[in-house]
Design a protein around this motif. Structure first.
Motif, mmCIF file in Angstrom:
data_model
loop_
_atom_site.group_PDB
_atom_site.id
_atom_site.type_symbol
_atom_site.label_atom_id
_atom_site.label_comp_id
_atom_site.label_asym_id
_atom_site.label_seq_id
_atom_site.Cartn_x
_atom_site.Cartn_y
_atom_site.Cartn_z
ATOM 1 N N ALA A 48 0.830 -1.216 0.000
ATOM 2 C CA ALA A 48 0.000 0.000 0.000
ATOM 3 C C ALA A 48 0.862 1.264 0.000
ATOM 4 O O ALA A 48 0.374 2.348 -0.328
ATOM 5 C CB ALA A 48 -0.913 0.003 1.224
ATOM 6 N N HIS A 49 2.136 1.146 0.384
ATOM 7 C CA HIS A 49 2.984 2.333 0.515
ATOM 8 C C HIS A 49 4.053 2.459 -0.572
ATOM 9 O O HIS A 49 4.718 3.491 -0.649
ATOM 10 C CB HIS A 49 3.667 2.335 1.889
ATOM 11 C CG HIS A 49 2.705 2.405 3.032
ATOM 12 N ND1 HIS A 49 1.665 3.291 3.076
ATOM 13 C CD2 HIS A 49 2.619 1.692 4.191
ATOM 14 C CE1 HIS A 49 0.978 3.126 4.208
ATOM 15 N NE2 HIS A 49 1.531 2.155 4.889
ATOM 16 N N VAL A 50 4.212 1.392 -1.401
ATOM 17 C CA VAL A 50 5.225 1.459 -2.465
ATOM 18 C C VAL A 50 4.859 2.651 -3.366
ATOM 19 O O VAL A 50 3.710 2.817 -3.748
ATOM 20 C CB VAL A 50 5.253 0.144 -3.295
ATOM 21 C CG1 VAL A 50 6.206 0.272 -4.480
ATOM 22 C CG2 VAL A 50 5.666 -1.033 -2.418
ATOM 23 N N VAL A 70 -4.941 -4.341 19.610
ATOM 24 C CA VAL A 70 -3.491 -4.180 19.437
ATOM 25 C C VAL A 70 -3.167 -2.789 18.905
ATOM 26 O O VAL A 70 -2.235 -2.133 19.386
ATOM 27 C CB VAL A 70 -2.914 -5.292 18.533
ATOM 28 C CG1 VAL A 70 -1.492 -4.954 18.092
ATOM 29 C CG2 VAL A 70 -2.944 -6.631 19.255
ATOM 30 N N ARG A 71 -3.943 -2.297 17.951
ATOM 31 C CA ARG A 71 -3.688 -0.951 17.424
ATOM 32 C C ARG A 71 -3.803 0.096 18.547
ATOM 33 O O ARG A 71 -3.027 1.039 18.611
ATOM 34 C CB ARG A 71 -4.678 -0.600 16.296
ATOM 35 C CG ARG A 71 -4.428 -1.332 14.999
ATOM 36 C CD ARG A 71 -3.199 -0.868 14.246
ATOM 37 N NE ARG A 71 -3.321 0.435 13.668
ATOM 38 C CZ ARG A 71 -2.596 0.861 12.628
ATOM 39 N NH1 ARG A 71 -1.691 0.061 12.051
ATOM 40 N NH2 ARG A 71 -2.733 2.064 12.174
ATOM 41 N N LYS A 72 -4.786 -0.098 19.426
ATOM 42 C CA LYS A 72 -4.957 0.823 20.562
ATOM 43 C C LYS A 72 -3.713 0.805 21.454
ATOM 44 O O LYS A 72 -3.225 1.834 21.890
ATOM 45 C CB LYS A 72 -6.192 0.399 21.361
ATOM 46 C CG LYS A 72 -6.422 1.178 22.646
ATOM 47 C CD LYS A 72 -7.410 0.466 23.562
ATOM 48 C CE LYS A 72 -6.807 -0.790 24.161
ATOM 49 N NZ LYS A 72 -7.712 -1.540 25.042
ATOM 50 N N GLU A 78 -9.220 -7.152 7.273
ATOM 51 C CA GLU A 78 -8.810 -7.639 5.943
ATOM 52 C C GLU A 78 -7.286 -7.639 5.843
ATOM 53 O O GLU A 78 -6.671 -8.598 5.369
ATOM 54 C CB GLU A 78 -9.379 -6.752 4.823
ATOM 55 C CG GLU A 78 -10.897 -6.776 4.679
ATOM 56 C CD GLU A 78 -11.633 -6.124 5.861
ATOM 57 O OE1 GLU A 78 -11.171 -5.063 6.351
ATOM 58 O OE2 GLU A 78 -12.651 -6.684 6.314
ATOM 59 N N GLU A 79 -6.672 -6.525 6.293
ATOM 60 C CA GLU A 79 -5.211 -6.410 6.274
ATOM 61 C C GLU A 79 -4.600 -7.519 7.142
ATOM 62 O O GLU A 79 -3.597 -8.131 6.771
ATOM 63 C CB GLU A 79 -4.833 -5.032 6.846
ATOM 64 C CG GLU A 79 -3.570 -4.411 6.272
ATOM 65 C CD GLU A 79 -3.374 -2.993 6.825
ATOM 66 O OE1 GLU A 79 -3.963 -2.049 6.254
ATOM 67 O OE2 GLU A 79 -2.651 -2.835 7.836
ATOM 68 N N ALA A 80 -5.222 -7.801 8.274
ATOM 69 C CA ALA A 80 -4.697 -8.817 9.192
ATOM 70 C C ALA A 80 -4.674 -10.183 8.508
ATOM 71 O O ALA A 80 -3.666 -10.900 8.566
ATOM 72 C CB ALA A 80 -5.538 -8.870 10.463
HETATM 73 MG MG MG Z 1 -0.330 0.601 8.385
#
Ligand code: MG
Ligand code: CDP
Length: 164
Positions: free
Chosen positions: A57-59, A90-92, A137-139
């Motif tokens: 997603a960051h390329v 976990v994000r928290k 979805e990313e997970a």
């Molecule tokens: Mg990220």
């Protein structure tokens, strides 16, 4: 018994800065204390090809070259953590991306202090110790990229006896 619909798995990486700073134990301790289950764990030295897959997603973004250098500069500790709402939980605990903005109590806020102002000036990636999947979805995608089925373990923790 079928798994509860709120039971999730998420991918967490302790990035090279966290491994090199000797923070593996401290960081894992926080997740264990919150009752999250370690479902998989390994050390991996990421190469540029794999970095592009993980950070697809960051390329192409301005910060990507610095990010690739950072994530390939030493081994990372990869984990699959399991628990109720594990992705959000976990994000928290990890906190916002920029350690300077991350509140006390979060891993990035307590254990790091890098700022975008500094890293943008230097043309380097922000060192924030941890990667954690951003959504369900990313997970799923990231766990499949990093772990094979036989590297993920099913067993019972005391939380399954006393909490659920
Ligand atoms: Mg990220
Ligand atoms: O890791 P997180 O999901 O919080 O942030 P991201 O927006 O998905 O970015 C991935 C990683 O790229 C961050 O954790 C930073 O290490 C790095 N990054 C950076 O160095 N400079 C930026 N302006 C944005 C992200």
């Amino acid at each position: 018994m079928a798994k509860d619909e709120y039971m999730e798995r998420t991918l967490v990486l302790i990035k090279p800065d966290g491994v090199q700073r000797g923070l593996i134990g401290k960081i894992i301790d926080r997740f264990e204390q919150a009752g999250l289950k370690m479902a998989g764990m390994k050390m991996v030295w990421v190469d540029p090809k794999f970095a592009k897959q993980h950070y697809k997603a960051h390329v192409g973004k301005p910060f990507y070259p610095g990010l690739e250098s950072m994530i390939t500069e030493g081994p990372v500790l990869a984990m699959v953590l399991e628990g109720l709402h594990a992705v959000e939980t976990v994000r928290k605990m990890v906190g916002p991306t920029e350690p300077k903005q991350a509140p006390p109590g979060t891993i990035r806020g307590d254990l790091a202090h890098h700022s975008y102002q500094y890293t943008d000036k230097k043309g380097i990636a922000i060192k924030n110790l941890i990667h954690a999947s951003g959504n369900k979805e990313e997970a799923e995608e990231e766990i499949n990229l990093w772990f094979s089925a036989d590297e993920i373990f099913e067993y019972k923790t005391v939380h399954e006896v006393h909490v659920f």
